[in-house]
Design an enzyme around this catalytic site. Structure first.
Site, PDB file in Angstrom:
ATOM      1  N   GLU A   7      43.948  46.576  34.099  1.00 12.20           N
ATOM      2  CA  GLU A   7      43.756  48.019  33.993  1.00 12.20           C
ATOM      3  C   GLU A   7      45.055  48.727  33.662  1.00 12.20           C
ATOM      4  O   GLU A   7      45.065  49.704  32.904  1.00 12.20           O
ATOM      5  CB  GLU A   7      43.185  48.575  35.310  1.00 12.20           C
ATOM      6  CG  GLU A   7      42.561  49.970  35.189  1.00 12.20           C
ATOM      7  CD  GLU A   7      43.555  51.100  35.352  1.00 12.20           C
ATOM      8  OE1 GLU A   7      43.206  52.248  35.007  1.00 12.20           O
ATOM      9  OE2 GLU A   7      44.693  50.858  35.813  1.00 12.20           O
ATOM     10  N   ASP A  18      45.850  44.490  39.394  1.00 14.50           N
ATOM     11  CA  ASP A  18      47.176  44.540  38.789  1.00 14.50           C
ATOM     12  C   ASP A  18      47.874  45.856  39.114  1.00 14.50           C
ATOM     13  O   ASP A  18      47.228  46.880  39.363  1.00 14.50           O
ATOM     14  CB  ASP A  18      47.104  44.321  37.280  1.00 14.50           C
ATOM     15  CG  ASP A  18      46.241  45.340  36.558  1.00 14.50           C
ATOM     16  OD1 ASP A  18      45.184  45.725  37.104  1.00 14.50           O
ATOM     17  OD2 ASP A  18      46.616  45.769  35.444  1.00 14.50           O
TER      18      ASP A  18
END
Length: 376
Positions: free
Chosen positions: A134, A69
Site C-alpha cells: 500500500e 507495510d
C-alpha cells in the site's frame, strides 16, 4: 496489557518497510486460523497478500482491509527510540507503523476474536484483505487481489479500511471517499549551450516557466459538498549540469493532480497538454493513474460506524473525503460500501510516529461493535 496492544507491539517489532511484510501477516494468519478462517495467500513478485474468509451463514460480506507495510524511518538520529522497538512513553506507543497502520490491523484481529467467540454463527461472512504494497507502487497488492476476486465473482458488501482516519481525537472523522490521484512525468526538451550565447541555445527552464505558472494558478474546480477542489502540485523538478555557465538542455518535472469527481481523467490530461502546447513547450509526458475518485454515500455501513464511535468513544463523527489515497480505491469499484476508520493520523509518515495507547483498545471495541450492528 491488552491483546490489541500486545499484537500491535509485536508487529511494530517486525520491520516491514514497503514492500516487505516482515512476518506480520504470519501473525495475523495464525490468529485467523485459530478462529476457523479459510486463508489464501496471494503473493505477487515481492509483495505478500492474503484473502481470508469465515462464513457464519448466508448474508452480506463484511471485509476488513489494510496493509502491513510501512514507509521508511527517515533519519534515525531524529527518533527518540529505535523505530522498530515499540516503546510506551507518556501514554503513547512509539514505533514505525504504530498509527499507520499496525494498530488498526491488531484491532481488526481482536475485534473479530471477540465477536466470533460470542457469535460463532452469524448471518454473513467476515473477510480480510491484507497487503504489503500500500505504501509502495500499489501494483501487486490490493489491486491484484481485487482482480482475482472479480474474476471469481466474489462480492464485498461492506469494507472497513483500517487507515488512520481520525484528526484530533479518535473517531472525530471517518473517510467515505477519496480524490483521484494522477501523476505526470514531464521532460522539457531544450538545446544545451554556453550561458553567454543564449541565442545559440534553448533554455527549457525558460520555456516551461509561463506554462507552469498557468498550471499552478489554474482553478480546476471548486469541489463539491463532499470533495475538496482539484489540486495541481509539483513534487520534483531538476535541470542543469551543475556548472554555472551552461544552459541546460533538458528539464525534468514530476507533478501530481488530486482530482475531485468534478473532473474526468481524460479532461485533466487534455487540459495539461493544451497549456503546454499553447506556450510552445517541446516536451515528452508520461502519465500514471494511482487511483480514481471513489465515494460511498451515507448508508448502512457509515451509519453503523458512526453509531459505534458514538457508543464506544462518545464522539460524534464527521464523514469526509479528505487526505491522500488508500486501497479503498480498488475495492469500491466492486460495488462495496467503503469506510475508513482508524486512529489519529497526526504522526503518520513522520519520525517518532505514535498512537495513544488507549486508542488501540478503543478502535478494537469500535470494530467489534460495528460487527455486532451489521452481523449480530
Amino acid at each position: 496489557m491488552s491483546r490489541s496492544l500486545d499484537l500491535t507491539k509485536a508487529m511494530i517489532a517486525r520491520p516491514s518497510v514497503s514492500p516487505t511484510d516482515g512476518g506480520c501477516q504470519d501473525m495475523m494468519i495464525e490468529a485467523l486460523d485459530a478462529l476457523g478462517f479459510t486463508v489464501e495467500r496471494m503473493p505477487f513478485g515481492n509483495v505478500d497478500n492474503f484473502w481470508a474468509t469465515r462464513s457464519g451463514g448466508d448474508g452480506p460480506v463484511l471485509c476488513f482491509a489494510g496493509h502491513t507495510d510501512v514507509v521508511p524511518t527517515g533519519p534515525l538520529e531524529e527518533w527518540h527510540s529505535d523505530p522498530f522497538e515499540p516503546v510506551i512513553r507518556d501514554g503513547y506507543l512509539f514505533g514505525r507503523g504504530a498509527a499507520d497502520m499496525k494498530s488498526g490491523l491488531a484491532a481488526m484481529i481482536t475485534a473479530v476474536e471477540g465477536f466470533v467467540t460470542r457469535r460463532p454463527a452469524y448471518p454473513g461472512t467476515i473477510a480480510f484483505l491484507i497487503t504489503s504494497d500500500e505504501e509502495g507502487p500499489s501494483v501487486d497488492g490490493t489491486r491484484r487481489v481485487v482482480e482475482i476476486l472479480k474474476d471469481r465473482k466474489q462480492r464485498i458488501d461492506w469494507c472497513l479500511v483500517g487507515e488512520p482516519s481520525s484528526d484530533q481525537r479518535f473517531g472525530d472523522t471517518v473517510k467515505i471517499g477519496r480524490r483521484g490521484s494522477l501523476s505526470g512525468r514531464l521532460t522539457v526538451h531544450g538545446v544545451q549551450g554556453h550561458i553567454a550565447y543564449p541565442q545559440l541555445a534553448e533554455n527549457p527552464v525558460h520555456m516551461l516557466a509561463p506554462a507552469l505558472a498557468e498550471l499552478v494558478a489554474h482553478q480546476w474546480d471548486e469541489g463539491n459538498e463532499f470533495f475538496q477542489p482539484t489540486s495541481f502540485q509539483v513534487s520534483n523538478i531538476s535541470a542543469g549540469t551543475g556548472a554555472p555557465n551552461v544552459i541546460p538542455g533538458e528539464l525534468m518535472l514530476r507533478f501530481n493532480i488530486r482530482w475531485s469527481p468534478q473532473q474526468t481523467l481524460e479532461g485533466l490530461q487534455q487540459a495539461v497538454t493544451s497549456m503546454l502546447d499553447c506556450h510552445g513547450v517541446r516536451y515528452s509526458l508520461g502519465w500514471f493513474v494511482s487511483g480514481l475518485p471513489f465515494y460511498t454515500p451515507p448508508g448502512r455501513l457509515s451509519g453503523a460506524v458512526a453509531q459505534a464511535v458514538r457508543e464506544v468513544a462518545g464522539v460524534e463523527t464527521r464523514l469526509t473525503t479528505g487526505g491522500g489515497t488508500s486501497d479503498g480505491r480498488f475495492i469500491a469499484p466492486m460495488g462495496a460500501q467503503v469506510v475508513e476508520l482508524g486512529v489519529v493520523n497526526q504522526t503518520i509518515h513522520k519520525v517518532n510516529e505514535c498512537v495513544r495507547v488507549v486508542d488501540v483498545d478503543t478502535l478494537a471495541l469500535t470494530y467489534e461493535r460495528v460487527l455486532e450492528l451489521l452481523l449480530g
